[in-house]
Enzyme design. Sequence first.
Site, mmCIF file in Angstrom:
data_model
loop_
_atom_site.group_PDB
_atom_site.id
_atom_site.type_symbol
_atom_site.label_atom_id
_atom_site.label_comp_id
_atom_site.label_asym_id
_atom_site.label_seq_id
_atom_site.Cartn_x
_atom_site.Cartn_y
_atom_site.Cartn_z
ATOM 1 N N SER A 86 0.844 -1.194 0.000
ATOM 2 C CA SER A 86 0.000 0.000 0.000
ATOM 3 C C SER A 86 0.874 1.237 0.000
ATOM 4 C CB SER A 86 -0.881 -0.007 1.246
ATOM 5 O OG SER A 86 -1.376 1.287 1.504
ATOM 6 N N TYR B 212 -1.971 -0.967 10.305
ATOM 7 C CA TYR B 212 -2.092 -1.183 8.870
ATOM 8 C C TYR B 212 -0.771 -0.859 8.166
ATOM 9 C CZ TYR B 212 -3.953 -0.916 4.124
ATOM 10 O OH TYR B 212 -4.175 -1.119 2.785
#
Lengths: 295, 582
Positions: free
Chosen positions: B452, B465
Amino acid sequence: MPFLNPADVPEARGYLATDEELDGFRAAQRLAYAAAEAVAAELKPGMTEKQAAALQETWLRDHGVHDWLHAPFAWFGDRTAFQGFRVAVQFLPTNRRLEENMPFILDNAPVLNGYTADIGYAGVLGENPILDRILDDLAEHRALILKLIRQGLPMSEVSRAVDQLILKQGFEPRHKAYPFEVLAHQVTRMEPRDTPRRTMPFKFGTDFLATLGRVALVARKQGWSPLWNSGEGSNHPPVPGLWAVEPHLGFRGVGAKFEELLVITEDDAYWLDDDVPHVRRWKERGLWPVQGETA
Amino acid sequence: MNTITVDNQGIKLQAYTYGDSKKTAIVLVHGYPDNHSVWEPVAKLLAKKYFVITYDVRGAGESDVPRKQADFRMSLLSADLAAVVDAIIPGRDFHLAGHDWGSIQSWESVTADGPLKTRILSYTTISGPCLDHMGYWMRERTFNLSPSAKAKVFKQALSSWYIGFFHLPVLAPSAWQGGLDKLWPQYLKHRERVEEPEANPTQGKDGKHGVQLYRANFRNKLINPQERHAACPVQLIVPTRDNYVGTQLFEDLHHWVDELYRRDLNANHWVPLSHPQKIAAWIGEFVAGVESGKMSGALQHARVRPERLHLPLNGKTAVVTGAGSGIGRATALRFAEQGADVVCVDINEEAAERTADLTRLLGAAAWARKVDVGAAQAMQRLANWVEKELGGADIVVNNAGIGMAGGVLETSVKDWDRILKVNLWGVIHGSRLFAQQMVDAHRAGHIINVASAAAFAPNRKLAAYSTSKAAVHMLTECLRAELADNQIGVTAICPGFVATGIASNTVYAGLSEEEQAQKRAKADALYKRRNFSPEEVADAIVDAVLNNPALSLVGAEAWTTRLLSRFAPVLSRRVARLDITP
């Protein structure tokens, strides 16, 4: 007698149709589907969208139609999925020619004796597995919309539930390409005309646009919208009246929809007519009634 | 094994049967310079489930040797097969397999109009093209002016030197009696990699008389080929290191066969001897598929689909995790459009099944598997299944992931555990298991891990995350270095804020359910406004498979975080102190 149109009954929210009026709407819708089926049977490779639209118009005029909500439309090939549509003029019929195994959509909206219909009919000249799958999967939408309206959910929420189902199915919600991203719009009864009426630019009927304008004003005061979509404007309980509902799904350049009238009353709702081509098709394929839903 | 002598117009043929005669029948036809014994290992394996028939072709083994060259013509060879099945399984349908000349002559039975054509339910062909097809193949390429077409004809001509030799009078037959028969087992062992070749008592005879097969048929068929279409499904097994029959000979076969399956085997010409287990399994699998009307996963993958042959990922098998929605689903669909077949993996079985359905609509074969990527055993089972059913994966996309917002302190141990299981362990398992398979099978492949933009951007409210994604990025870089020598590409994909389901499923650590729901709705709206579609990431993934970059940044956010972290780390740390949750 007031014509069936919320603008003429400002004291009430929406309108309730009598049995006689419902018969009138049903007759108009049946005629509209008959026109689409007749023209679909006539389609051949090489025909253009303009020809298909004109054929519907001629057929309907021959059967007593003088006025239109909008003049007939036809879309072929990837135009059924409104691929790359940005402006309204792209919806108008073009010289795109029909080919073997190409999907098509016929859409007509005649006014018969003052009663408005607005239908969509999707098919293919030959075979197209993607189209078959979309047509099959539209059954769930018809069941879902009715179920949620009957539960009295806000109309925007129903529209969002349709969006969610489309996402789950892996398709694109192509009705978002329509002006105002409408899932449905209200239809009204209009003054009967016995002479042919011309249509406005973009092929919409003069009476329809005028009526819609008046309805929109009244509706705004009452806090609802005759254009049903996922936005805040439709965040209100179901409004009585007749609604032309048209979920339109697309996948990889193939689009299909149904469009037909949903009747909403003060405490209930039902599809005006269950004897329509897409329901007959689902029944033949064992997809209707949808399992787990009361259709 | 039982032996039966069959008479075809005065020529006596020796036939051999294995197994129960009531079971489905399979006939195996041997090539040159062999006799029925070349099929014996395979026949014994198949006999557990089927009734297997082999026979010595005229001129070979215990069968009679006709006197004239004309008696070796193709139509007579096909009549021999008819005589054998009429004697042993009269009136019954059967499945057929042939190797080398057994395959060449069986094409005659499979394609020529006659009593056999309708009785043959399936045909497995190994290293023996139809001479008529070959005639057309050569004609096509000889008259084609492109150098690559000419090169293919030349290459085939080089490996077919012996055919010319066989046309020499006296010399070729006498070579077999001048000692070549004694040398043959050594030749098989050293040149053809057959581990324990057994001396065949009739080797000299098989070699000497079989030369007639070439003389009676080659010239005529190649110069004057006929259009020949197969009526039954055909499984083509291609030994890719075959010294006599080039793989290029089969590239047009789909013109002649409607239902064609192709399986490549990294082996030399004599696969019935060198790989009897594999060959028996493939013939059995194909026969079972035709009998039941439902082909196994591997055969669905092996199906030659002419309209897909030109696609860049044709013939590849891709495994995509998190394929039930978002980037995973978009990637599965894009792979299908580029020619690959796809295993759609998701923890939500219904969603995986739906993606597989859509993938099939695009012409790919697809399978849905319900797997929790964080569970080691479940991933092991997935990898085993892919290996066993589909013969392994060529492309693996470790995409499954969950969202989680909150600081290091707010995030509970349980939440930490959960996100690392899915986002990191899922990638570890997927990378390790499938990379190991690729290495073991010497298969070139590609592993793609979806990280990401957050991998480069520290943030006080996105601790778990970002940590998981930064780990995925590092793991990917390490793996890339490790596999560089194995022809296995490895890429990290770093997308920005893509409108997928992730925003509406994100866990907000330390908040009540109601507050979380509000945050999710807001985040979802923001993602939608960003209007960055999973399809764009899917395109980047396909591009990564074709070009093997180490890192693929998708979207402005990814470029920004990457550049900030590299060139303006101080600024990146300032930004990290902002609460970016909605």
